[in-house]
Design a protein around this motif. Structure first.
Motif, PDB file in Angstrom:
ATOM      1  N   ALA A 101     -32.196 -26.262   0.981  1.00  0.00           N
ATOM      2  CA  ALA A 101     -31.461 -24.999   1.001  1.00  0.00           C
ATOM      3  C   ALA A 101     -30.790 -24.835   2.364  1.00  0.00           C
ATOM      4  CB  ALA A 101     -32.404 -23.836   0.714  1.00  0.00           C
ATOM      5  N   PRO A 102     -29.650 -25.504   2.552  1.00  0.00           N
ATOM      6  CA  PRO A 102     -28.955 -25.418   3.846  1.00  0.00           C
ATOM      7  C   PRO A 102     -28.422 -24.004   4.092  1.00  0.00           C
ATOM      8  CG  PRO A 102     -27.611 -26.575   2.223  1.00  0.00           C
ATOM      9  CD  PRO A 102     -28.935 -26.329   1.582  1.00  0.00           C
ATOM     10  N   THR A 103     -28.126 -23.703   5.370  1.00  0.00           N
ATOM     11  CA  THR A 103     -27.613 -22.369   5.686  1.00  0.00           C
ATOM     12  C   THR A 103     -26.136 -22.416   6.111  1.00  0.00           C
ATOM     13  OG1 THR A 103     -28.512 -22.642   7.909  1.00  0.00           O
ATOM     14  CG2 THR A 103     -29.853 -21.389   6.331  1.00  0.00           C
ATOM     15  N   THR A 104     -25.560 -23.610   6.161  1.00  0.00           N
ATOM     16  CA  THR A 104     -24.119 -23.705   6.474  1.00  0.00           C
ATOM     17  C   THR A 104     -23.470 -24.681   5.487  1.00  0.00           C
ATOM     18  OG1 THR A 104     -24.375 -25.603   7.962  1.00  0.00           O
ATOM     19  CG2 THR A 104     -24.562 -23.412   8.968  1.00  0.00           C
ATOM     20  N   VAL A 105     -22.144 -24.524   5.343  1.00  0.00           N
ATOM     21  CA  VAL A 105     -21.393 -25.430   4.454  1.00  0.00           C
ATOM     22  C   VAL A 105     -21.488 -26.868   4.998  1.00  0.00           C
ATOM     23  CG1 VAL A 105     -19.076 -26.003   3.610  1.00  0.00           C
ATOM     24  CG2 VAL A 105     -19.840 -23.622   3.658  1.00  0.00           C
ATOM     25  N   GLU A 106     -21.432 -26.994   6.330  1.00  0.00           N
ATOM     26  CA  GLU A 106     -21.491 -28.334   6.946  1.00  0.00           C
ATOM     27  C   GLU A 106     -22.804 -29.022   6.570  1.00  0.00           C
ATOM     28  OE1 GLU A 106     -20.670 -25.491   8.588  1.00  0.00           O
ATOM     29  OE2 GLU A 106     -18.535 -25.968   8.553  1.00  0.00           O
ATOM     30  N   ASP A 107     -23.918 -28.288   6.644  1.00  0.00           N
ATOM     31  CA  ASP A 107     -25.213 -28.894   6.301  1.00  0.00           C
ATOM     32  C   ASP A 107     -25.285 -29.235   4.804  1.00  0.00           C
ATOM     33  OD1 ASP A 107     -25.953 -28.746   8.893  1.00  0.00           O
ATOM     34  OD2 ASP A 107     -27.362 -27.079   8.663  1.00  0.00           O
ATOM     35  N   ALA A 108     -24.667 -28.392   3.989  1.00  0.00           N
ATOM     36  CA  ALA A 108     -24.658 -28.681   2.544  1.00  0.00           C
ATOM     37  C   ALA A 108     -23.853 -29.945   2.277  1.00  0.00           C
ATOM     38  CB  ALA A 108     -24.069 -27.493   1.784  1.00  0.00           C
ATOM     39  N   LEU A 109     -22.719 -30.092   2.967  1.00  0.00           N
ATOM     40  CA  LEU A 109     -21.903 -31.302   2.790  1.00  0.00           C
ATOM     41  C   LEU A 109     -22.662 -32.536   3.277  1.00  0.00           C
ATOM     42  CD1 LEU A 109     -18.398 -29.944   3.893  1.00  0.00           C
ATOM     43  CD2 LEU A 109     -19.062 -30.678   1.587  1.00  0.00           C
ATOM     44  N   ALA A 110     -23.405 -32.366   4.377  1.00  0.00           N
ATOM     45  CA  ALA A 110     -24.186 -33.498   4.908  1.00  0.00           C
ATOM     46  C   ALA A 110     -25.259 -33.901   3.894  1.00  0.00           C
ATOM     47  CB  ALA A 110     -24.813 -33.106   6.248  1.00  0.00           C
ATOM     48  N   ALA A 111     -25.883 -32.911   3.264  1.00  0.00           N
ATOM     49  CA  ALA A 111     -26.904 -33.215   2.250  1.00  0.00           C
ATOM     50  C   ALA A 111     -26.280 -33.939   1.058  1.00  0.00           C
ATOM     51  CB  ALA A 111     -27.591 -31.925   1.801  1.00  0.00           C
ATOM     52  N   LEU A 112     -25.081 -33.492   0.668  1.00  0.00           N
ATOM     53  CA  LEU A 112     -24.387 -34.157  -0.442  1.00  0.00           C
ATOM     54  C   LEU A 112     -24.068 -35.610  -0.081  1.00  0.00           C
ATOM     55  CD1 LEU A 112     -21.613 -31.817  -1.960  1.00  0.00           C
ATOM     56  CD2 LEU A 112     -23.524 -32.893  -3.155  1.00  0.00           C
ATOM     57  N   ALA A 113     -23.600 -35.801   1.154  1.00  0.00           N
ATOM     58  CA  ALA A 113     -23.250 -37.163   1.594  1.00  0.00           C
ATOM     59  C   ALA A 113     -24.499 -38.040   1.628  1.00  0.00           C
ATOM     60  CB  ALA A 113     -22.603 -37.100   2.983  1.00  0.00           C
ATOM     61  N   GLU A 114     -25.618 -37.446   2.046  1.00  0.00           N
ATOM     62  CA  GLU A 114     -26.860 -38.232   2.163  1.00  0.00           C
ATOM     63  C   GLU A 114     -27.399 -38.650   0.787  1.00  0.00           C
ATOM     64  OE1 GLU A 114     -29.951 -36.168   4.296  1.00  0.00           O
ATOM     65  OE2 GLU A 114     -31.476 -37.624   3.634  1.00  0.00           O
ATOM     66  N   HIS A 115     -27.335 -37.732  -0.177  1.00  0.00           N
ATOM     67  CA  HIS A 115     -27.983 -38.014  -1.467  1.00  0.00           C
ATOM     68  C   HIS A 115     -27.027 -38.515  -2.540  1.00  0.00           C
ATOM     69  CE1 HIS A 115     -31.723 -36.397   0.057  1.00  0.00           C
ATOM     70  NE2 HIS A 115     -31.054 -35.363   0.514  1.00  0.00           N
ATOM     71  N   GLY A 116     -25.719 -38.389  -2.288  1.00  0.00           N
ATOM     72  CA  GLY A 116     -24.715 -38.963  -3.188  1.00  0.00           C
ATOM     73  C   GLY A 116     -24.874 -38.517  -4.632  1.00  0.00           C
ATOM     74  N   ILE A 122     -29.358 -29.110  -4.262  1.00  0.00           N
ATOM     75  CA  ILE A 122     -28.911 -28.466  -3.015  1.00  0.00           C
ATOM     76  C   ILE A 122     -28.509 -27.031  -3.344  1.00  0.00           C
ATOM     77  CG2 ILE A 122     -27.214 -28.562  -1.134  1.00  0.00           C
ATOM     78  CD1 ILE A 122     -26.919 -31.620  -1.838  1.00  0.00           C
ATOM     79  N   ASP A 123     -29.289 -26.095  -2.835  1.00  0.00           N
ATOM     80  CA  ASP A 123     -29.104 -24.669  -3.150  1.00  0.00           C
ATOM     81  C   ASP A 123     -28.144 -24.040  -2.135  1.00  0.00           C
ATOM     82  OD1 ASP A 123     -29.344 -22.011  -3.743  1.00  0.00           O
ATOM     83  OD2 ASP A 123     -31.542 -21.966  -3.719  1.00  0.00           O
ATOM     84  N   LEU A 124     -27.052 -23.442  -2.638  1.00  0.00           N
ATOM     85  CA  LEU A 124     -26.077 -22.808  -1.734  1.00  0.00           C
ATOM     86  C   LEU A 124     -26.439 -21.349  -1.431  1.00  0.00           C
ATOM     87  CD1 LEU A 124     -22.665 -24.078  -3.247  1.00  0.00           C
ATOM     88  CD2 LEU A 124     -24.121 -25.184  -1.530  1.00  0.00           C
ATOM     89  N   GLY A 125     -27.544 -20.882  -1.972  1.00  0.00           N
ATOM     90  CA  GLY A 125     -27.902 -19.462  -1.918  1.00  0.00           C
ATOM     91  C   GLY A 125     -28.138 -18.899  -0.527  1.00  0.00           C
ATOM     92  N   ARG A 126     -28.375 -19.757   0.466  1.00  0.00           N
ATOM     93  CA  ARG A 126     -28.635 -19.216   1.817  1.00  0.00           C
ATOM     94  C   ARG A 126     -27.414 -19.299   2.721  1.00  0.00           C
ATOM     95  NH1 ARG A 126     -34.718 -21.595   2.659  1.00  0.00           N
ATOM     96  NH2 ARG A 126     -35.514 -20.694   0.734  1.00  0.00           N
TER      97      ARG A 126
END
Ligand SMILES: Cc1cc2nc3c(=O)[nH]c(=O)nc-3n(C[C@H](O)[C@H](O)[C@H](O)COP(=O)(O)OP(=O)(O)OC[C@H]3O[C@@H](n4cnc5c(N)ncnc54)[C@H](O)[C@@H]3O)c2cc1C
Length: 284
Positions: free
Chosen positions: A10-25, A52-56
């Motif tokens: 549950a990332p708290t920024t768009v950048e961290d969410a994108l990084a999680a997406l890149a990591e897990h593909g 990956i939860d965008l809720g935060r």
């Protein structure tokens, strides 16, 4: 059924969410309100390893005024869209459509961006967004790009959002003072439409000066009824004036056939609902 096991971030920024997406593909899936994704996971139609939860991510929430457009954050709930004064004033057709979307419980969890990203052809948010010429802001590792509504809906449950991207906000050009109506035909209240029509018009002295009409569930994606829009310009805002234009509503459409109705039935519904929606939007 219980979903297959998955990791949850549950990332708290768009950048961290994108990084999680890149990591897990391909093994990752974004969750917004979960109102469409959770049933899919529970039926095990999809089994991501990571959710990956965008809720935060607070920056993805809310509606703001941006000059000639209003901007709706992807994580803004249907309820918050419904009760927002900017939406009511400048994008009345979205307001009307969201009043018809599901029930209060689902509107409190489901999000504007989630519904559009899900791209269900029977979803209620697509046709209004298309009719108003919305623009979709999509973030990826290379930066942000903006996709017009005419290119956003690609096919059944498929949009222009890439596997490694996130829809962050939707820009809706203001249609201040335009009348609007969303006519949704259902067998059971609070369900997806068999067919629905989103209409918004600008009337000058009893004549339709401009019109935008979107169709829900008349093809694999939301559709713009351009033949109707063209025929409406210059028409009287009366039952007789609108009838002929509305008869073109099904032109060029490929409606589905299912237990709720065959394709011809949907074509007929589209013309009837278009007439009603345009007349209501025109105040007739
Ligand atoms: C009983 C029931 C009745 C319903 N009735 C209706 C109805 O009448 N009309 C209607 O239109 N809808 C209806 N819905 C669906 C509802 O509108 C959902 O809220 C919506 O379809 C999905 O939004 P969500 O935020 O819950 O997204 P989620 O379910 O969390 O996600 C949906 C999909 O979009 C992706 N996604 C979500 N957000 C993003 C993002 N920002 N960027 C990239 N990808 C993203 C997810 O990965 C997933 O694939 C109903 C749902 C239920 C359960």
């Amino acid at each position: 059924m219980i979903p297959a096991q998955f990791d949850y971030v549950a990332p708290t920024t768009v950048e961290d969410a994108l990084a999680a997406l890149a990591e897990h593909g391909d093994d990752a899936k974004i969750i917004a309100g979960g109102q469409s994704l959770l049933p899919v996971l529970r039926m095990r139609l999809n089994a991501p390893e990571t959710v990956i939860d965008l809720g935060r991510i607070d920056t993805l929430r809310g509606v703001r005024d941006d000059g000639d457009a209003i901007v709706v954050g992807a994580m803004t709930t249907h309820h918050d869209v419904l009760t927002n004064d900017l939406v009511k004033e400048h994008a009345a057709i979205v307001h009307h459509a969201v009043t018809e979307l599901a029930d209060a419980q689902i509107r409190h969890r489901g999000t504007f961006g989630g519904a559009l990203a899900h791209a269900d052809p029977a979803g209620d948010m697509g046709a209004p967004a298309l009719a108003l010429g919305a623009e979709f802001v999509i973030a990826g590792s290379e930066g942000t790009r903006t996709v017009p509504a005419s290119e956003f809906f690609v096919d059944l449950f498929e949009t222009a959002i890439g596997e490694d991207e996130i829809l962050t906000e939707v820009r809706i050009p203001k249609h201040t003072g335009w009348g609007a109506s969303y006519e949704k035909f259902v067998r059971i209240k609070h369900q997806w439409p068999i067919v629905a029509v989103a209409a918004t018009v600008r009337v000058e002295g009893g004549t339709i000066a401009e019109a935008r009409v979107g169709l829900t569930n008349m093809g694999n994606t939301p559709l713009r009824a351009t033949a109707v829009e063209e025929a409406l310009v210059g028409a009287q805002a009366t039952e007789d004036g609108v009838r002929e234009a509305a008869s073109k509503a099904a032109d060029g459409t490929t409606p589905p056939a299912d237990l709720n109705g065959d394709s011809d039935y949907r074509r007929h519904l589209a013309t009837v609902l278009t007439r009603r929606a345009v007349l209501k939007a025109a105040g007739g």
